[in-house]
Scaffold this active site. Structure first.
Site, PDB file in Angstrom:
ATOM      1  CE1 TYR A 277     -35.893  52.868 -34.511  1.00 45.94           C
ATOM      2  CE2 TYR A 277     -34.947  52.034 -32.465  1.00 45.94           C
ATOM      3  CZ  TYR A 277     -35.878  51.947 -33.474  1.00 45.94           C
ATOM      4  OH  TYR A 277     -36.798  50.932 -33.464  1.00 45.94           O
TER       5      TYR A 277
ATOM      6  N   PRO B 217     -38.057  42.956 -32.321  1.00 43.40           N
ATOM      7  CG  PRO B 217     -36.383  41.552 -31.502  1.00 43.40           C
ATOM      8  CD  PRO B 217     -37.707  41.529 -32.198  1.00 43.40           C
ATOM      9  N   GLY B 218     -35.762  45.704 -32.437  1.00 44.64           N
ATOM     10  CA  GLY B 218     -34.786  46.405 -33.275  1.00 44.64           C
ATOM     11  C   GLY B 218     -33.637  46.886 -32.406  1.00 44.64           C
ATOM     12  NE  ARG B 219     -34.793  51.605 -28.233  1.00 38.59           N
ATOM     13  CZ  ARG B 219     -34.867  52.892 -28.576  1.00 38.59           C
ATOM     14  NH1 ARG B 219     -33.811  53.655 -28.471  1.00 38.59           N
ATOM     15  NH2 ARG B 219     -36.003  53.399 -29.016  1.00 38.59           N
TER      16      ARG B 219
ATOM     17  N   GLY C 182     -39.677  46.698 -28.938  1.00 43.53           N
ATOM     18  CA  GLY C 182     -39.692  47.624 -27.812  1.00 43.53           C
ATOM     19  C   GLY C 182     -38.797  47.298 -26.646  1.00 43.53           C
TER      20      GLY C 182
ATOM     21  CB  CYS D  46     -27.250  76.771 -38.150  1.00 41.44           C
ATOM     22  SG  CYS D  46     -25.782  76.863 -39.153  1.00 41.44           S
TER      23      CYS D  46
ATOM     24  NE  ARG E 156     -32.340  56.879 -29.720  1.00 41.13           N
ATOM     25  CZ  ARG E 156     -32.128  56.887 -28.414  1.00 41.13           C
ATOM     26  NH1 ARG E 156     -30.942  57.156 -27.935  1.00 41.13           N
ATOM     27  NH2 ARG E 156     -33.096  56.591 -27.582  1.00 41.13           N
TER      28      ARG E 156
END
Ligand SMILES: Cc1ncc(COP(=O)(O)O)c(C=O)c1O
Length: 413
Positions: free
Chosen positions: A378, A281-283, A239, A349, A319
């Site tokens: 992401y 953690p990722g982001r 996070g 579209c 996102r």
């Protein structure tokens, strides 16, 4: 460290000219910096050096196999959320004993796979899942290592879709029920209590939620330790937020929130439990170290609105459409051209298909290239084939060299 900068008015990733990358591999293209990824992982890892810990990289942020192999070689653990991610993590070389598996809806086959793979912990998200896991492990003649994901009702004051630790969210088990679950689990031969888990959300901008979570978890664990239950780890989830407006770097670019700020406050609290700390953690590892390259297809003007129509779209980077997320857009070639206010949109579209809205950008023409910044996390993992569009190519930059780490999907025509 942010690995992107203008050199002689051309946008570079490390020592690589991104205009050349766009020319060689085409667009849309995701481009990642190896040095940036390594730097961010090591910075987080070192922040927790004062206490036994394991940084489990969250695959959902970016699961490119080459990047996963890099992370495994750096000594990271892995946080996975499906049987598919578990298979990817194992294939990339993460030892099973460094993998934690969270998901609110694991299938029986996924539970069996996780137990059979001998993961470090299955993070349990409901009482029923705990009972099913115990039964499946017993049928397998195995012991399932578990950590219960606590829902501590902590607000991160962020986007509602990124908040996961409030009682209105589907994640985790409320404290009182979680306590009962542990007491029940302690009596099951097919269950081993490995630890406790919590993840209160993504894009956390202050240390406060981590501190509150650590205090809550430490009190919870101490209470159950007094009941004779043994815990090996306390997993504080992921996070850590990143700053989507700070995209060009100098060597010592400060972080949005320094991992040291969290470690410094969380370690003394968890230390009292005698448990190892897990962080997921990722982001923050991959987000600022990737961008999405795109090319201008057309310009268009309606009454009171200018559009730059590009060859990337919401199927490549969802996102902005999904969270109204802000991504800085930069031209690959800086110029003295006048600026204009535009929406940068794709070909899908849907009126919700945009990458940036109401941005002041230098006037761009058909054929010009631009970069959607901070798109490493992401981005590709949330991409799709919507409108029958092939997914983008992924490129890894290492100094002045670059290579494809996932081919562009073939177009059907
Ligand atoms: C359980 C869990 N751990 C870790 C993460 C990674 O979060 P972030 O990429 O914000 O660090 C998430 C993200 O949704 C998650 O759900």
């Amino acid at each position: 460290m942010i690995p992107f900068a203008y050199k002689n008015n051309r946008l570079f990733c490390e020592e690589t000219d991104l205009t050349a990358v766009a020319g060689q591999y085409g667009t849309p293209a995701y481009v990642y910096s190896k040095a940036g990824i390594v730097h961010n992982f090591q910075k987080i890892d070192q922040a927790f050096a004062a206490h036994p810990h394991l940084v489990c990289y969250a695959l959902k942020a970016n699961a490119n196999p080459v990047i996963l192999k890099m992370m495994a070689e750096l000594g990271a653990g892995a946080d996975v959320v499906s049987g598919g991610e578990l298979a990817l993590a194992l294939k990339a070389g993460f030892p099973a004993q460094r993998i934690v598996y969270a998901s609110v809806g694991k299938t029986d086959a996924e539970i069996r796979y996780a137990i059979g793979s001998n993961v470090l912990a299955i993070n349990i998200e409901s009482r029923e899942e705990l009972q099913v896991t115990a039964r499946i492990a017993a049928e397998m003649g195995a012991v399932a290592p578990i950590a219960i994901r606590i829902n501590p009702d902590i607000d991160i004051e962020g986007h509602p879709y990124l908040t996961t630790g409030k009682s209105a969210n589907k994640f985790g088990i409320e404290m009182k029920e979680a306590r009962d679950c542990y007491l029940w689990a302690a009596g099951q031969k097919s269950i081993k209590i490995a630890g406790v888990h919590c993840h209160v959300g993504s894009m956390i901008k202050k240390a406060d939620p981590y501190v509150k979570m650590a205090e809550t978890l430490a009190a919870f664990v101490s209470d159950l330790q007094a009941q004779g239950i043994h815990f090996e780890h306390v997993d504080i989830g992921g996070g850590l937020g990143v700053d989507y407006t700070r995209v060009l770097g100098e060597k010592e670019t400060p972080w949005f929130m320094e991992p040291e700020d969290i470690a410094e406050k969380v370690i003394p609290v968890i230390k009292q439990t005698g448990c190892e700390i897990l962080f997921e953690p990722g982001r923050s590892i991959i987000g600022p170290n990737g961008l999405l390259l795109s090319q201008v297809l057309f310009r268009k003007e309606t009454k009171g609105k200018k559009f730059i129509i590009v060859d990337a779209a919401m199927n490549d980077l969802i996102r902005p459409s999904l969270y109204s997320a802000y991504h800085t857009v930069l031209p690959l070639q800086k110029s003295d051209a006048a600026t204009e206010q535009v929406d940068v949109v794709g070909a899908i579209c849907e009126s919700g298909d945009f990458l940036a809205k109401d941005r002041d950008l230098p006037v761009m023409q058909r054929g010009d290239h631009l970069a959607v910044m901070t798109a490493g996390a992401y981005g590709y993992t949330l991409s799709s084939n919507y409108n029958e569009r092939p997914r983008a190519v992924e490129v890894l930059v290492d100094g002045d060299s670059h290579r494809i780490i996932r081919e562009r999907e073939k177009a059907a025509f």
